[in-house]
Design an enzyme around this catalytic site. Structure first.
Site, mmCIF file in Angstrom:
data_model
loop_
_atom_site.group_PDB
_atom_site.id
_atom_site.type_symbol
_atom_site.label_atom_id
_atom_site.label_comp_id
_atom_site.label_asym_id
_atom_site.label_seq_id
_atom_site.Cartn_x
_atom_site.Cartn_y
_atom_site.Cartn_z
ATOM 1 N N GLN A 1 0.808 -1.226 0.000
ATOM 2 C CA GLN A 1 0.000 0.000 0.000
ATOM 3 C C GLN A 1 0.842 1.279 0.000
ATOM 4 O O GLN A 1 0.436 2.297 0.527
ATOM 5 C CB GLN A 1 -1.005 0.003 1.172
ATOM 6 C CG GLN A 1 -2.115 -1.028 0.965
ATOM 7 C CD GLN A 1 -3.316 -0.824 1.858
ATOM 8 O OE1 GLN A 1 -3.204 -0.347 2.981
ATOM 9 N NE2 GLN A 1 -4.491 -1.204 1.368
ATOM 10 N N MET B 1 -26.918 15.947 -19.648
ATOM 11 C CA MET B 1 -26.130 16.998 -20.289
ATOM 12 C C MET B 1 -25.322 16.421 -21.452
ATOM 13 O O MET B 1 -25.190 17.055 -22.508
ATOM 14 C CB MET B 1 -25.213 17.676 -19.273
ATOM 15 C CG MET B 1 -24.525 18.919 -19.804
ATOM 16 S SD MET B 1 -25.692 20.203 -20.334
ATOM 17 C CE MET B 1 -25.761 21.246 -18.870
#
Lengths: 580, 172
Positions: free
Chosen positions: A114, A479
């Protein structure tokens, strides 16, 4: 007093006035969360369901309160998930401090579990960022982060703290002053040059016959809305606002023409195109505001006031560019000018405005069984009395919100402007509700944007947040569909959107809801939502192919707007493309 | 190609910015990232220590035909680690560049000629090998360009240039 790095994080937050943190724990930030256990009485930690929403909620918290928003995540995927939210805060100048855990300092650079280079990743989307590998620098760095985030032009700052730094202990004394060698909140200007420029601005205002003020959120950030109102009223000059400037002057003020730009009302853009003087305050001439720069306001002189020197002459050349906080510019400018009114100029604008009103979609007689998205916005406005705080998503409903809702205060509309981040509405509503718990907070989203933040329904449920959620569902990415209709010959590509039953979905989270398909049902639904104490969801099923007009199509000029049709397309109305 | 570049440089469309920056890890990265992100065109960027070990000095040469130098300056100012920025283009300034040029020597007789050229430009021969020579040239970029264009006839094997460094004349 000896404290661990983890404790210093919380001590600093408290010292900086933070009471709320939006975050998500994980391996490299575990020590900080362990310490939080003992700070739960002073810090409210809101466990979001995705780190992006922690950053967006923190951004919205800043917009609602003016206080720095704080979000927290672990290293690696936790940190990378913050990226969209930080970019959102960067483009909209929101003061956010993001704290991320990093692998232990001896592992940095080793591709540890990580580990990701979040400093490198967020370099261009933060105002500044820090990696802390030494506990002796932690307290100072955190204080610097808050100072940088909130001073000058606000912005996000990320502090990446190695796990071992959180675990180590050090003698802690609260940091009382920040001295950053290279950082100036505002680029220093010679005193004389500022005075000269104010005088030049005053002279330009004096000689103008058709002036207009373009107001942006810099006025809000400077906390100068009262000074601004005084300036407007004494100068008699009409005001157009940017999307983020909405509410810096109440939209029912007679001199407030309201929003400019791509989906601003035609008369607002006509006024800008026809002006002989533009006074731009705390705004940055975004392309959604200017349309084609080559033809933009070509007959106007330009006064540009901004706290960020790099905005002056970036897009539109300024005759007078003033780098300063509006708090410092407005009072002297106001006392310098004469009280005036521009009767013939205002009459001209008023004539243009009348033409707009005759095209208003709400003026049209509609069948009883039809619901248009603009009606949804207007219904929420009417039923609530227009005092509520609204957090929108991005797209058609967002533009209708600007057109059909009259905003009266500066922190009433919270919306993603520069980045146009879909999924903003729900986490923004969470941030705004924690920031302004006394407000009635509405999240208004389309079916597309809402599906990007569905997981946060769990946060709303867990925190029992009294948020009203309105989904304007046209079964399209509206949109994008509109652009495909207008610019791609109706070739609808990947915009048709299946959605779950949102009312049942809400029920699964223990959140009551209702569906509305007509104007009458819409009114009742908004009333029911308000009567219910706690979260409530309304799914408005609206006409699918309503378009947002007026519109400056990309590359066009302000005075080449596509106007509203006389009646909606669903009723057979064609587009009125004549520029008037 | 080399000659094209030289001609382009002869066009006086550059601006020279001098930036004092904190000598900390990652600062060069921040400056480079800014140039890339804002699509600023730069000719060269030279970095080194100063009289103060906590401060580095950057000389940044901007292609002013493509990039507004004032905007670069203001954006550099916004970087937290940048202490001071100055556009020295219109000031009395000493500007220098250092270059090392490796020239092919296929005929031993040409060594003398190359040495003579170097002398004429107050340059030095810093290495001589069986089939090549290395010349060190210091001066304004136009001087480096001239040496390069003359030596081009002999065959240039390798060139390294530091990029411009600049300092305003007179007291601070």
């Amino acid at each position: 007093m000896k404290l661990t790095g983890a404790q210093i994080i919380w001590e600093t937050l408290i010292q900086q006035g933070s009471t709320t943190v939006f975050g998500y724990p994980g391996g490299a930030i575990l020590p900080a969360y362990d310490a939080l256990y003992d700070y739960n009485d002073r810090i409210k930690h809101v466990l979001v369901r995705h780190e992006e929403n922690a950053a967006l909620a923190a951004d919205s918290y800043f917009r609602a309160t003016g206080k720095v928003g704080v979000c927290m995540a672990t290293s690696g995927p936790g940190a990378t998930n913050l990226v969209t939210g930080l970019a959102n805060a960067m483009l909209d100048s929101s003061a956010v401090v993001a704290i991320t855990g990093q692998v232990a300092s001896h592992l940095v650079g080793s591709d540890a579990f990580q580990e990701t280079d979040i400093i490198g990743i967020t370099l261009p989307i933060t105002k500044h960022n820090f990696l802390v590998t030494d506990i002796n620098e932690l307290a100072q760095t955190l204080a610097e982060a808050f100072y940088i985030a909130r001073s000058g032009r606000p912005g996000p700052v990320l502090v990446d703290i190695c796990k071992d730094v959180q675990q180590k202990s050090v003698d802690y004394t609260p940091v009382t002053s920040v001295e950053l060698r290279g950082y100036k909140a505002i680029k220093p200007q010679p005193q004389k040059s500022v005075a000269d420029k104010l005088a030049q601005a005053g002279a330009l205002i004096e000689s103008a016959r058709k002036p207009i003020i373009l107001a942006g959120q810099g006025i809000k950030h400077a906390n100068a809305h009262d000074d601004f109102k005084a300036f407007v009223e004494k100068s008699g000059i009409p005001v157009a606002t940017t999307l983020l400037g909405i509410g810096v002057l109440s939209e029912d003020h007679p001199l407030n023409l309201r929003m400019m730009g791509m989906h601003g009302e035609a008369y607002v853009n006509q006024a800008i195109a026809g002006a002989d003087l533009i006074i731009a305050m705390g705004m940055r001439f975004d392309d959604r505001v200017t349309g084609n720069l080559k033809t933009y306001a070509k007959n106007a002189r330009v006064i540009h006031v901004d706290i960020d020197a790099a905005e002056i002459n970036k897009n539109v050349p300024a005759d007078v560019g003033i780098v300063a906080s509006l708090k410092d510019v407005l009072p002297p400018l106001t006392s310098m000018i004469e009280k005036r009114s521009y009767a013939s100029w205002l009459a001209q604008i008023s004539e243009w405005r009348g033409d707009t009103q005759s095209h208003d979609i709400l003026q049209v007689e509609l069948p009883q069984d039809m619901l248009l998205a603009p009606q949804v916005i207007r219904t929420i406005y009417d039923v609530t009395g227009g005092e509520v705080t609204v957090c929108t998503d991005v797209g058609q409903h967002q533009m209708w919100q600007t057109q059909y809702f009259q905003h009266k205060r500066r922190n009433q509309l919270i919306t993603s402007g520069g980045l146009g981040t879909m999924g903003f509405a729900l986490p923004a509503a969470i941030g705004a509700k924690f920031g302004r718990p006394q407000d009635e907070v509405w999240a208004i989203a389309g079916d597309g944007g809402f599906q990007m933040s569905i997981p946060e329904l769990a946060t709303v449920a867990q925190e029992e947040l009294d948020i009203k959620i309105a989904i304007v569902n046209n079964n399209y990415l509206g949109m994008v569909r509109q652009w495909q209709e207008l610019m791609h010959d109706r070739r609808y590509s990947s915009v048709n959107m299946w959605s779950p039953d949102f009312v049942k979905l809400a029920a699964a989270y223990g959140i009551p809801g209702i569906r509305a398909k007509t104007l009458q049902e819409a009114r009742e639904a908004v009333q029911m939502a308000r009567a219910h104490k706690g979260p409530y969801l309304i799914e408005f099923s609206v006409e699918q192919e309503t378009n947002v007009f007026p519109m400056i199509q990309p590359g066009k000029s302000l005075d080449e707007m596509t106007r509203r049709p006389i009646q909606p397309a669903a009723l057979g109305g064609g587009m009125d493309t004549v520029a008037r | 190609m080399l000659i094209d570049k030289i001609e382009a440089r002869a066009n006086p469309t550059t601006h020279t910015l001098v930036a004092l920056v904190e000598n900390k890890p990652g600062v060069l990265n921040r400056v480079a990232s800014l140039m890339r992100r804002r699509n600023f065109n730069i000719h060269s960027l030279a970095v080194g220590e100063t009289e103060d070990p906590s401060v580095s000095r950057m000389t940044i040469v901007i292609d002013a035909s493509k990039t507004n130098a004032a905007l670069v300056e203001r954006n550099l100012h916004k970087l937290v680690n940048v202490i001071e920025v100055q556009d020295v283009s219109n000031m009395p300034t000493v500007m220098r560049e250092l270059a090392l040029i490796k020239v092919s020597v296929d005929d031993a007789a040409k060594r003398g000629e190359i040495k003579q050229i170097a002398d004429m430009f107050q340059s030095r021969v810093v290495d001589v090998a069986k089939d090549s020579m290395m010349i060190e040239v210091a001066g304004e970029e136009t001087k480096v360009d001239s040496v390069l264009s003359i030596l081009a006839d002999y065959g240039i094997l390798e060139v390294v240039r530091t990029g411009r460094i600049a300092m305003a004349r007179g007291g601070k």
